[in-house]
Design an enzyme around this catalytic site. Structure first.
Site, PDB file in Angstrom:
ATOM      1  N   GLY A 172      -1.847   1.078   2.060  1.00  0.00           N
ATOM      2  CA  GLY A 172      -2.607   2.287   1.777  1.00  0.00           C
ATOM      3  C   GLY A 172      -4.089   2.080   2.029  1.00  0.00           C
ATOM      4  O   GLY A 172      -4.567   0.947   2.212  1.00  0.00           O
TER       5      GLY A 172
ATOM      6  N   GLY B 156       2.132  -0.344   1.410  1.00  0.00           N
ATOM      7  CA  GLY B 156       2.585   1.003   1.727  1.00  0.00           C
ATOM      8  C   GLY B 156       3.352   1.096   3.026  1.00  0.00           C
ATOM      9  O   GLY B 156       4.162   2.010   3.213  1.00  0.00           O
TER      10      GLY B 156
ATOM     11  N   GLU C 251       0.151  -7.269  -2.968  1.00  0.00           N
ATOM     12  CA  GLU C 251      -0.626  -6.526  -3.965  1.00  0.00           C
ATOM     13  C   GLU C 251      -1.210  -7.382  -5.083  1.00  0.00           C
ATOM     14  O   GLU C 251      -2.299  -7.086  -5.601  1.00  0.00           O
ATOM     15  CB  GLU C 251       0.238  -5.411  -4.571  1.00  0.00           C
ATOM     16  CG  GLU C 251       0.478  -4.224  -3.645  1.00  0.00           C
ATOM     17  CD  GLU C 251       1.608  -4.452  -2.665  1.00  0.00           C
ATOM     18  OE1 GLU C 251       1.911  -3.533  -1.887  1.00  0.00           O
ATOM     19  OE2 GLU C 251       2.199  -5.552  -2.670  1.00  0.00           O
TER      20      GLU C 251
ATOM     21  N   ASP D 146       4.664  -2.319  -5.137  1.00  0.00           N
ATOM     22  CA  ASP D 146       5.133  -0.986  -5.524  1.00  0.00           C
ATOM     23  C   ASP D 146       5.882  -0.366  -4.350  1.00  0.00           C
ATOM     24  O   ASP D 146       6.620  -1.047  -3.667  1.00  0.00           O
ATOM     25  CB  ASP D 146       3.969  -0.119  -6.019  1.00  0.00           C
ATOM     26  CG  ASP D 146       2.925   0.172  -4.946  1.00  0.00           C
ATOM     27  OD1 ASP D 146       2.760  -0.646  -4.023  1.00  0.00           O
ATOM     28  OD2 ASP D 146       2.252   1.222  -5.025  1.00  0.00           O
TER      29      ASP D 146
END
Length: 350
Positions: free
Chosen positions: A64, A112, A135, A143
């Site tokens: 992201g 992402g 992350e 995630d």
């Protein structure tokens, strides 16, 4: 040009991420545009398959747009939470598509990028693939559905991947269940026209056969040689116990793994470990994403997420100062409370 190129070539619908200068990092607008494109093609009888790919030669998507998250208000009901909600809905949308969806996981596929590829029906890795969930290095947690994917990898390999942030090549990605087959990067130019030439009613079996005709053996998976040690050490449910066990293990691989973990945010690591354990028990990808959304709410108001981004991409000093700095100072009850799903949900409660 647009950050997302949407086109139809023959019976093939294509979603091409088009920010090569930023390794095709996902913006909020791209999430919306991808969702709209999937809605458009989902029921189109002239479409045999949907392909998700990245422009340029460096990767599908490196994650992201974390700089925008760093600059957003640091509140639990702000734009960052809205971005994660919409991104997680897109991840689940890709997983539930009735139309065959093919993800070309060429080059960097991180964070992402995994969310828009690893949930696809058919995942293609290449000799250039670098597939990772880094992350914890920025004070965040794996995630985009990692809570569903990682516990379903063989043994404890998924937990090792999520906590160390190490990247996987094609063979390891297939071993862990993040990819289905290997096509050399040089063969992608022939694969895409072959998919476009399929009849609209080819179905999943037809698309799979087309991919298989272009696939080659990626060779042995390097992680397989370390499986026994990883399973033994990462079977522990406490971060402190994993660190202690790694310190007692001989060999360079264990030493590198220990160094990886000691560099990460203790708060993020404890949350990641607990998410992986809870992820073994959830019944759906959506339930896993809800747990991750709860973790986002806790991290978006804490210091480590922003300190991690600062050290990685703002000041680029690669020297984050985590708070707290020691695993034993991260309370277990805080971790449990951080993963409590609230009324602010990604998906409607059923």
């Amino acid at each position: 040009m647009a950050d997302l190129i949407v086109e139809q070539v023959g019976a093939l619908a294509r979603l091409r991420l088009n920010r090569p200068e930023a390794l095709n990092a996902l913006t909020h607008a791209m999430v919306h545009d991808m969702t709209a494109a999937l809605d458009r093609f989902q029921d189109d009888p002239g479409v045999a398959a949907i392909v998700i790919s990245g422009e340029g030669t460096r990767g599908l998507c490196a994650g992201g747009d974390i700089r925008s998250l760093y600059e957003a208000p640091r509140i639990a009901d702000g734009p960052s939470m809205i971005f994660w909600r919409d991104e997680y809905r897109l991840n689940a949308r890709i997983a539930r598509l009735a139309k065959p969806c093919v993800a070309l996981m060429d080059g960097f596929v991180m964070g992402g990028g995994i969310g828009i590829s690893a949930h696809a029906a058919l995942r293609v890795a290449t000799d250039r693939s670098k597939i990772a969930l880094p992350e914890c290095a920025i004070g965040f947690v794996p995630d985009v559905g990692a809570t569903w994917l990682l516990p379903r990898a063989p043994g404890q390999l998924g937990l090792w991947m999520g906590m160390t942030g190490r990247s996987l090549g094609a063979a390891d990605a297939i071993l862990l269940g993040f990819a289905d087959l290997h096509v050399p990067a040089a063969g992608l130019d022939a694969l895409v026209p072959a998919l476009a030439a399929l009849p609209p009613d080819a179905g999943l079996a037809g698309v799979r056969a087309c991919l298989a005709a272009h696939a080659t053996d990626p060779g042995p998976a390097p992680l397989a040689d370390h499986r026994a040690m990883i399973d033994r050490v990462f079977a522990a449910d406490r971060l402190e116990d994993i660190l202690a066990a790694l310190a007692d293990e001989p060999g360079e691989f264990a030493a590198r793994t220990l160094a990886d973990l000691r560099a990460k945010s203790p708060t993020a690591l404890k949350l990641a470990l607990r998410l992986a354990r809870k992820g073994r028990l959830v019944a759906s990808l959506e339930a896993a994403l809800e747990l991750e959304y709860a973790a986002c709410r806790a991290l978006v108001v804490g210091p480590d997420f922003y300190e991690g981004i600062r050290a990685a991409i703002i000041d680029k000093d690669r020297a984050p100062k985590w708070m707290p700095a020691r695993p034993e100072d991260v309370p277990d009850d805080w971790v449990e409370n951080a993963l409590q799903v609230t009324a602010d949900r990604v998906f409607p409660a059923v």
